[in-house]
Scaffold this active site. Structure first.
Site, PDB file in Angstrom:
ATOM      1  N   HIS A 117       2.772   2.653   2.807  1.00  0.00           N
ATOM      2  CA  HIS A 117       3.925   1.864   3.266  1.00  0.00           C
ATOM      3  C   HIS A 117       5.078   1.838   2.262  1.00  0.00           C
ATOM      4  O   HIS A 117       6.215   1.569   2.642  1.00  0.00           O
ATOM      5  CB  HIS A 117       3.484   0.427   3.593  1.00  0.00           C
ATOM      6  CG  HIS A 117       2.501   0.388   4.720  1.00  0.00           C
ATOM      7  ND1 HIS A 117       2.841   0.061   6.000  1.00  0.00           N
ATOM      8  CD2 HIS A 117       1.181   0.725   4.755  1.00  0.00           C
ATOM      9  CE1 HIS A 117       1.773   0.173   6.788  1.00  0.00           C
ATOM     10  NE2 HIS A 117       0.752   0.576   6.046  1.00  0.00           N
ATOM     11  N   HIS A 128       0.829  -1.207   0.000  1.00  0.00           N
ATOM     12  CA  HIS A 128       0.000   0.000   0.000  1.00  0.00           C
ATOM     13  C   HIS A 128       0.863   1.257   0.000  1.00  0.00           C
ATOM     14  O   HIS A 128       1.958   1.268   0.559  1.00  0.00           O
ATOM     15  CB  HIS A 128      -0.925   0.019   1.227  1.00  0.00           C
ATOM     16  CG  HIS A 128      -2.236  -0.672   0.981  1.00  0.00           C
ATOM     17  ND1 HIS A 128      -2.921  -1.323   1.977  1.00  0.00           N
ATOM     18  CD2 HIS A 128      -2.976  -0.796  -0.150  1.00  0.00           C
ATOM     19  CE1 HIS A 128      -4.048  -1.827   1.465  1.00  0.00           C
ATOM     20  NE2 HIS A 128      -4.093  -1.520   0.178  1.00  0.00           N
ATOM     21  N   ASP A 171      -0.225  -4.050   8.295  1.00  0.00           N
ATOM     22  CA  ASP A 171      -1.667  -3.774   8.294  1.00  0.00           C
ATOM     23  C   ASP A 171      -2.345  -5.127   8.200  1.00  0.00           C
ATOM     24  O   ASP A 171      -2.036  -5.907   7.311  1.00  0.00           O
ATOM     25  CB  ASP A 171      -2.071  -2.937   7.077  1.00  0.00           C
ATOM     26  CG  ASP A 171      -1.565  -1.507   7.159  1.00  0.00           C
ATOM     27  OD1 ASP A 171      -0.849  -1.186   8.118  1.00  0.00           O
ATOM     28  OD2 ASP A 171      -1.891  -0.725   6.249  1.00  0.00           O
ATOM     29  N   HIS A 225       0.560   2.817  13.644  1.00  0.00           N
ATOM     30  CA  HIS A 225      -0.366   2.999  12.518  1.00  0.00           C
ATOM     31  C   HIS A 225      -1.682   3.621  12.973  1.00  0.00           C
ATOM     32  O   HIS A 225      -2.735   2.992  12.932  1.00  0.00           O
ATOM     33  CB  HIS A 225      -0.619   1.656  11.817  1.00  0.00           C
ATOM     34  CG  HIS A 225      -1.101   1.792  10.391  1.00  0.00           C
ATOM     35  ND1 HIS A 225      -2.360   2.241  10.072  1.00  0.00           N
ATOM     36  CD2 HIS A 225      -0.494   1.544   9.209  1.00  0.00           C
ATOM     37  CE1 HIS A 225      -2.497   2.253   8.753  1.00  0.00           C
ATOM     38  NE2 HIS A 225      -1.372   1.845   8.205  1.00  0.00           N
ATOM     39  N   HIS A 256      -8.542  -3.411   8.104  1.00  0.00           N
ATOM     40  CA  HIS A 256      -7.808  -3.357   9.374  1.00  0.00           C
ATOM     41  C   HIS A 256      -8.606  -4.020  10.494  1.00  0.00           C
ATOM     42  O   HIS A 256      -9.818  -3.830  10.601  1.00  0.00           O
ATOM     43  CB  HIS A 256      -7.521  -1.906   9.759  1.00  0.00           C
ATOM     44  CG  HIS A 256      -6.683  -1.183   8.747  1.00  0.00           C
ATOM     45  ND1 HIS A 256      -5.313  -1.171   8.801  1.00  0.00           N
ATOM     46  CD2 HIS A 256      -7.027  -0.493   7.638  1.00  0.00           C
ATOM     47  CE1 HIS A 256      -4.845  -0.475   7.774  1.00  0.00           C
ATOM     48  NE2 HIS A 256      -5.865  -0.047   7.051  1.00  0.00           N
ATOM     49  N   ASP A 300      -1.117  -2.560  14.564  1.00  0.00           N
ATOM     50  CA  ASP A 300      -1.994  -1.680  13.771  1.00  0.00           C
ATOM     51  C   ASP A 300      -3.157  -1.143  14.618  1.00  0.00           C
ATOM     52  O   ASP A 300      -3.964  -1.911  15.127  1.00  0.00           O
ATOM     53  CB  ASP A 300      -2.521  -2.539  12.600  1.00  0.00           C
ATOM     54  CG  ASP A 300      -3.470  -1.805  11.667  1.00  0.00           C
ATOM     55  OD1 ASP A 300      -3.737  -0.607  11.884  1.00  0.00           O
ATOM     56  OD2 ASP A 300      -3.938  -2.458  10.702  1.00  0.00           O
TER      57      ASP A 300
HETATM   58 ZN   LIG Z   1      -1.319   1.228   6.163  1.00  0.00          ZN
HETATM   59 ZN   LIG Z   2      -2.397  -1.379   4.067  1.00  0.00          ZN
END
Ligand SMILES: [Zn+2]
Ligand SMILES: [Zn+2]
Length: 553
Positions: A76, A73, A161, A388, A366, A193
């Site tokens: 990241h 992602h 994540d 996060h 998430h 996370d």
């Molecule tokens: Zn993330």
């Molecule tokens: Zn992610």
């Protein structure tokens, strides 16, 4: 720092949304975990993205041995090319993560000079004092991992994540078996996370969107125009399966949609029904009820394919009456106005818009509290460190975890960007705070200085006043009447009176100044600027940017 202790220093992502990046230091060696981008929180004209400020790691430049990525992602990996321009070290991640990174490297001309090491889940790599193992976790994207870092101080697990999705659409479930094995052997700290740490219960599986999407396919009479994140591999697979089932051909629109579907397909992350794709040009020949447009731009980005479709700017296709537009994504904070405009355009063109406020067509990637609990119970860490998330999410993560009897409340450590967390065999302590900021990046990948952004904001709020005077360099006399040009300050026709006053003020300032001041252009310019600033502020309460210009004649 004791030789065997481990320092963890977040450079982004902790206390702010996005820009996830962390340095781990031990025995004079450093690895970087993730290097993501974010969006500016404040109004920053001409700024596309923000990335962590790398000046802090400058002092450790020679110690850094690798960039370890959890998943692909943008929050990241978005800063990876910028980081590589500072420190050229090998990058480790899953095949899909690195395929996304490779696309970026090409755009930045870094492909040839970068070493990428693709890893499989459960691969272990020794990086000096660190041994890193990647373990599969489920998320909205595929090929995502948690990372276990074994150091002389102990084992630290970075959750990446994640959610505990028992029935992912693509790929295996979270590798709880391996995480539990680490728990059995002893985990010093779990970095987890916090995105949904405020939500009770479990986050639903990626499959949870299927019934609502199926209903869309069942009921839509005309075309279906579906936009989601182009990295949402699970979502794209669900949509392709439904398209096949309901006899719709699929046209992919938008560069990132085409590229990511191609990338995921080449890594066999997608099962694409034979012959389902048509080009945008071919799509025009297909009956509306047999067509699906899968489009990039669910966040309302004005340059995206989705916005082009909705505003008749696309060369082949546009949203029209009878279309069902499906925005199958969450709204990233800050993007709400753009998404709202996108919906309005679609409605005005006669389409119906379905978003997650009216149907369950999006599910978070998430984990909620019960997902977190499963992870904590598997790894049984001595210390829990929420990461996060914004401050609120980190603190609520802490407060919730403290009541669960799964980790000692005093062993839950909330830190933020720049804090140096030192972990020993049985200790966790914040020992210092470094200044870490963020760097503005524009659409051509160039840094934009903070000063430039401040000036742009200043101009956009209060406009500009330029005062032009012609001064004889010897006599110091005004050679002509001063001129004033304004933009974005006042409407010049409505404020003729004021402009006359300003001109008089400039003239007075010059004529009453001493001879030395008048022939020293730097001094006279400053005097004009200060005089105008005071007058304008008193008369209007506004603070336009004032630029005096002296012309030598
Ligand atoms: Zn993330
Ligand atoms: Zn992610």
């Amino acid at each position: 720092m004791t030789k065997d202790n481990l320092e963890i220093i977040p450079l982004g992502g902790v206390g702010v949304f996005g820009m996830n990046m962390m340095a781990m230091r031990c025995g004079g060696e450093t690895i970087i975990s993730d290097a993501g981008m974010g969006f500016p929180e404040e109004d920053a004209p001409g700024v596309d993205i923000i990335i962590p400020d790398f000046s802090f790691i400058d002092q450790y430049r020679d110690e850094i041995s690798a960039i370890v990525l959890t998943h692909g992602h943008e929050d990241h990996i978005g800063a990876v090319p910028f980081l590589l321009k500072e420190v050229n070290v090998p990058v480790y991640g899953t095949h899909l993560t690195l395929a996304f990174v490779e696309n970026k490297l090409q755009e930045h001309g870094l492909s040839a000079t970068t070493t990428l090491h693709a890893i499989e889940s459960r691969d272990r790599v020794k990086l000096g004092n660190f041994e890193v193992e990647w373990m599969h976790v489920t998320h909205s994207l595929t090929s995502c991992t948690a990372v276990a870092v074994t150091t002389p101080a102990g084992v630290v697990i970075h959750s990446g994540d994640f959610k505990i999705d028992g029935t992912p659409v693509v790929g295996p479930a979270t590798d709880l078996e391996r995480l539990t094995e680490y728990g059995d052997r002893g985990v010093l700290a779990l970095l987890a996370d916090s995105t949904n740490a405020e939500r009770p219960g479990r986050t639903q599986s990626e499959r949870a969107v299927m019934p609502a999407l199926e209903k869309v396919f069942e009921e839509a009479q005309g075309r279906i125009v579906l936009s989601c994140f182009t990295s949402s591999v699970h979502r794209i697979q669900i949509v392709l399966d439904l398209a096949r089932e309901y006899g719709r051909r699929v046209a992919l629109l938008g560069r990132s949609m085409l590229r990511n579907v191609e990338t995921a397909d080449s890594l066999r992350q997608l099962d694409i029904p034979d012959g389902i794709f048509v080009s945008p040009a071919e799509a025009r020949q297909i009956d509306d009820d047999q067509l699906l447009l899968l489009v990039a731009g669910c966040q309302g980005d004005p340059m995206s394919a989705m916005t082009k479709l909705a505003t008749d700017q696309h060369k082949n296709l546009s949203v029209g009456p009878g279309d069902t537009v499906v925005l199958s994504a969450r709204q990233i904070p800050g993007n709400e106005p753009a998404i709202s405009r996108l919906s309005s355009h679609c409605y005005k063109r006669g389409a119906t818009v379905i978003d997650s406020s009216v149907a369950r067509i999006h599910v978070s990637g998430h984990g909620s509290q019960e997902d977190l609990k499963i992870l904590i119970e598997a790894t049984r860490p001595k210390f829990l460190v929420p990461i996060h998330g914004e401050h609120r999410q980190l603190y609520r993560h802490r407060d919730w975890a403290a009541t669960q009897g799964i980790v000692e409340p005093e062993n839950i450590v909330v830190f933020e960007n720049g804090d140096v967390l030192e972990l020993g065999e049985s200790s966790a302590e914040l020992i210092a705070t470094e200044f870490v900021g963020r760097t503005f990046i524009d659409s051509s990948y160039e840094h934009v200085e903070d000063m430039v952004v401040r000036d742009r904001k200043h101009l956009s709020y209060d406009g500009i006043v330029v005062a032009i005077v012609a001064i004889n360099p010897k006599s110091g006399e005004l050679e002509s009447e001063p001129e004033l040009v304004t933009r974005g300050f006042i409407h010049e026709e409505d404020a003729a009176e004021m402009l006359i006053q300003l001109k008089q003020l400039v003239e007075e300032t010059v004529t009453t100044a001493a001879h030395e001041e008048r022939i020293d252009y730097a001094v006279i310019k400053e005097k004009i600027r200060v005089a105008l600033k005071r007058f304008i502020q008193k008369a209007t309460g506004r603070r336009p940017m004032i630029i005096p210009v002296v012309v030598e004649v």
